[in-house]
Scaffold this motif. Structure first.
Motif, PDB file in Angstrom:
ATOM      1  N   THR A 167       3.849   3.377   2.535  1.00  0.00           N
ATOM      2  CA  THR A 167       5.108   4.055   1.875  1.00  0.00           C
ATOM      3  C   THR A 167       4.212   5.378   1.424  1.00  0.00           C
ATOM      4  OG1 THR A 167       6.068   2.384   1.210  1.00  0.00           O
ATOM      5  CG2 THR A 167       6.695   4.133   0.175  1.00  0.00           C
ATOM      6  N   THR A 168       4.886   6.562   1.554  1.00  0.00           N
ATOM      7  CA  THR A 168       4.045   7.860   0.855  1.00  0.00           C
ATOM      8  C   THR A 168       5.130   8.304  -0.272  1.00  0.00           C
ATOM      9  OG1 THR A 168       2.881   8.353   2.481  1.00  0.00           O
ATOM     10  CG2 THR A 168       3.734  10.112   1.307  1.00  0.00           C
ATOM     11  N   ILE A 169       4.731   8.451  -1.364  1.00  0.00           N
ATOM     12  CA  ILE A 169       5.237   9.417  -2.431  1.00  0.00           C
ATOM     13  C   ILE A 169       4.724  10.785  -2.362  1.00  0.00           C
ATOM     14  CG2 ILE A 169       5.948   9.386  -4.977  1.00  0.00           C
ATOM     15  CD1 ILE A 169       7.034   7.027  -3.381  1.00  0.00           C
ATOM     16  N   PHE A 170       5.592  11.590  -1.762  1.00  0.00           N
ATOM     17  CA  PHE A 170       5.419  13.192  -1.643  1.00  0.00           C
ATOM     18  C   PHE A 170       5.837  13.935  -2.842  1.00  0.00           C
ATOM     19  CE2 PHE A 170       6.802  17.123   0.843  1.00  0.00           C
ATOM     20  CZ  PHE A 170       6.010  17.652   0.175  1.00  0.00           C
ATOM     21  N   VAL A 171       4.880  14.547  -3.679  1.00  0.00           N
ATOM     22  CA  VAL A 171       5.567  15.251  -4.959  1.00  0.00           C
ATOM     23  C   VAL A 171       5.499  16.880  -4.557  1.00  0.00           C
ATOM     24  CG1 VAL A 171       5.171  16.019  -7.364  1.00  0.00           C
ATOM     25  CG2 VAL A 171       4.626  13.592  -6.547  1.00  0.00           C
ATOM     26  N   ASN A 172       6.590  17.261  -4.530  1.00  0.00           N
ATOM     27  CA  ASN A 172       6.589  18.694  -3.993  1.00  0.00           C
ATOM     28  C   ASN A 172       7.003  19.700  -5.196  1.00  0.00           C
ATOM     29  OD1 ASN A 172       7.284  21.243  -2.678  1.00  0.00           O
ATOM     30  ND2 ASN A 172       8.900  20.610  -1.369  1.00  0.00           N
ATOM     31  N   ASN A 173       5.954  20.300  -5.367  1.00  0.00           N
ATOM     32  CA  ASN A 173       6.308  21.556  -6.727  1.00  0.00           C
ATOM     33  C   ASN A 173       6.040  22.977  -6.002  1.00  0.00           C
ATOM     34  OD1 ASN A 173       3.589  21.637  -6.539  1.00  0.00           O
ATOM     35  ND2 ASN A 173       3.192  20.486  -8.674  1.00  0.00           N
ATOM     36  N   ALA A 174       5.863  22.853  -4.764  1.00  0.00           N
ATOM     37  CA  ALA A 174       5.951  24.575  -4.126  1.00  0.00           C
ATOM     38  C   ALA A 174       4.866  25.295  -4.426  1.00  0.00           C
ATOM     39  CB  ALA A 174       7.383  25.158  -4.584  1.00  0.00           C
ATOM     40  N   ASN A 175       3.708  24.773  -4.822  1.00  0.00           N
ATOM     41  CA  ASN A 175       2.507  25.454  -5.067  1.00  0.00           C
ATOM     42  C   ASN A 175       1.270  24.575  -5.297  1.00  0.00           C
ATOM     43  OD1 ASN A 175       1.451  25.944  -8.268  1.00  0.00           O
ATOM     44  ND2 ASN A 175       3.234  24.624  -7.822  1.00  0.00           N
ATOM     45  N   TYR A 176       0.165  25.000  -5.209  1.00  0.00           N
ATOM     46  CA  TYR A 176      -1.053  24.217  -5.425  1.00  0.00           C
ATOM     47  C   TYR A 176      -1.420  24.175  -6.925  1.00  0.00           C
ATOM     48  CZ  TYR A 176      -2.662  24.520  -0.687  1.00  0.00           C
ATOM     49  OH  TYR A 176      -2.581  24.565   0.770  1.00  0.00           O
ATOM     50  N   VAL A 204       0.916  -1.105   0.036  1.00  0.00           N
ATOM     51  CA  VAL A 204      -0.036  -0.143   0.016  1.00  0.00           C
ATOM     52  C   VAL A 204       0.852   1.345  -0.154  1.00  0.00           C
ATOM     53  CG1 VAL A 204      -1.919   1.100   1.107  1.00  0.00           C
ATOM     54  CG2 VAL A 204      -1.797  -1.430   1.233  1.00  0.00           C
ATOM     55  N   PHE A 205       0.589   2.102  -0.886  1.00  0.00           N
ATOM     56  CA  PHE A 205       1.155   3.478  -1.018  1.00  0.00           C
ATOM     57  C   PHE A 205       0.347   4.460  -1.231  1.00  0.00           C
ATOM     58  CE2 PHE A 205       1.569   2.403  -5.622  1.00  0.00           C
ATOM     59  CZ  PHE A 205       1.613   3.779  -6.061  1.00  0.00           C
ATOM     60  N   THR A 206       0.775   5.710  -0.403  1.00  0.00           N
ATOM     61  CA  THR A 206      -0.013   6.985  -1.131  1.00  0.00           C
ATOM     62  C   THR A 206       0.831   7.724  -1.995  1.00  0.00           C
ATOM     63  OG1 THR A 206       0.850   8.402   0.620  1.00  0.00           O
ATOM     64  CG2 THR A 206      -0.850   6.920   1.220  1.00  0.00           C
ATOM     65  N   TYR A 207       0.028   8.637  -2.949  1.00  0.00           N
ATOM     66  CA  TYR A 207       0.840   9.364  -4.098  1.00  0.00           C
ATOM     67  C   TYR A 207       0.141  10.961  -3.735  1.00  0.00           C
ATOM     68  CZ  TYR A 207       2.652  10.975  -8.189  1.00  0.00           C
ATOM     69  OH  TYR A 207       3.430  11.755  -9.196  1.00  0.00           O
ATOM     70  N   GLN A 208       0.993  11.778  -2.865  1.00  0.00           N
ATOM     71  CA  GLN A 208       0.338  13.075  -2.682  1.00  0.00           C
ATOM     72  C   GLN A 208       1.327  14.134  -3.125  1.00  0.00           C
ATOM     73  OE1 GLN A 208       0.184  11.082   1.378  1.00  0.00           O
ATOM     74  NE2 GLN A 208      -1.343  12.848   1.442  1.00  0.00           N
ATOM     75  N   GLY A 209       0.568  15.354  -3.206  1.00  0.00           N
ATOM     76  CA  GLY A 209       0.889  16.838  -3.519  1.00  0.00           C
ATOM     77  C   GLY A 209       1.366  17.477  -2.146  1.00  0.00           C
ATOM     78  N   ASP A 210       1.709  18.561  -2.373  1.00  0.00           N
ATOM     79  CA  ASP A 210       2.171  19.337  -1.025  1.00  0.00           C
ATOM     80  C   ASP A 210       1.093  20.048  -0.293  1.00  0.00           C
ATOM     81  OD1 ASP A 210       1.734  21.200  -3.084  1.00  0.00           O
ATOM     82  OD2 ASP A 210       4.078  21.724  -3.495  1.00  0.00           O
ATOM     83  N   GLY A 211       0.114  20.340  -1.049  1.00  0.00           N
ATOM     84  CA  GLY A 211      -1.154  20.769  -0.308  1.00  0.00           C
ATOM     85  C   GLY A 211      -1.798  19.676   0.315  1.00  0.00           C
ATOM     86  N   ASP A 212      -2.045  18.435  -0.341  1.00  0.00           N
ATOM     87  CA  ASP A 212      -2.724  17.310   0.030  1.00  0.00           C
ATOM     88  C   ASP A 212      -2.036  16.889   1.542  1.00  0.00           C
ATOM     89  OD1 ASP A 212      -4.964  15.337  -0.689  1.00  0.00           O
ATOM     90  OD2 ASP A 212      -3.316  14.111   0.037  1.00  0.00           O
TER      91      ASP A 212
END
Length: 247
Positions: free
Chosen positions: A116-125, A88-96
């Motif tokens: 496991t969490t995959i965190f995609v950081n693009n510094a904005n919504y 099981v893994f999550t796929y999330q952005g910085d706001g989420d």
């Protein structure tokens, strides 16, 4: 002729809806390559966010469920606890992950949930037009910080890996980027290690991936890559933040 590269079995043959120059497509490929190589596709369950990757189930060739905004760690916790044999893994952005979902993130990590969490950081919504996010850099211009982020007014960028590193339940935390081939290879290695951490039942693992968002940053794809290399990663340094996988 020997085939040396092909589309991962875990990636559907679908046209991605992401903006030109966005990093999500690269990250999807890295995730699916790792899942194929680890042989866990048939038991994988991903939890998609509210954000740019809300339609991740259209691209991943394995089971994907949707969670309310910011709640993927809570949903993933329920899935993993009731189905401990699943991957099981999550796929999330910085706001989420770091705004509306900060509580779920911290408590899942603190409990040492074996997800496991995959965190995609693009510094904005990214999905809603480029407003300030928890990870927006000081001085960065967004739709809601037209004069640049001011720490006296909007606070400081949240460095999630460093924040989670203080919690006993976190086993593996690393920050990577995808702005050139060398770093893409490092990103894949980190993702695979985080996935292996779950397979070995070590506890909570997270990979933060610095990704470009040229449309909302108001840049060309090439300029956005330069900005990641020259500016972004100076505020969010790359590397392993915590690793208890060998203990």
């Amino acid at each position: 002729m020997k085939k040396i590269l092909s589309k991962p079995e875990s990636l559907k043959d679908a046209v991605l809806s992401y903006c030109p120059g966005c990093g999500h497509g690269i990250i999807h490929r890295l995730i699916t390559e790792c899942i194929d190589e680890l042989g866990v596709r048939e038991k994988t369950i991903a939890v998609a966010p509210v954000g740019c990757a809300v339609f991740a189930y259209e691209y991943f060739n394995f089971d994907v469920t949707e969670a309310p905004h910011g709640r993927p760690p809570a949903v993933a916790t329920g899935i993993k606890r009731t189905n401990p044999d699943k991957f099981v893994f999550t796929y999330q952005g910085d706001g989420d992950i770091a705004a509306i979902g900060m509580a779920e993130t911290i408590h899942a990590a603190n409990r040492g949930e074996n997800i496991t969490t995959i965190f995609v950081n693009n510094a904005n919504y990214g999905m809603t037009g480029g407003q300030m996010a928890p990870t927006t850099l000081i001085g960065q211009i967004t739709e809601t910080t037209p004069f640049g982020r001011n720490p006296e007014r909007e606070g400081y960028p949240i460095k999630l890996c460093e924040l989670l590193s203080t919690l006993e339940g976190t086993a593996y935390l690393e920050r990577v980027a995808i702005y050139n081939p060398q770093n893409i290879m490092k990103a894949k290695k980190a993702i695979k290690k985080a996935f292996q951490c779950q397979i070995d039942r070590k506890g909570f693992s997270l990979v933060e991936i610095i990704s470009n968002c040229p449309v909302d940053w108001g840049m060309t794809p090439l300029d956005s890559i330069k900005w990641v290399e020259e500016t972004f990663i100076k505020s969010f340094p790359l590397g392993t933040v915590k690793d208890k996988t060998n203990t």
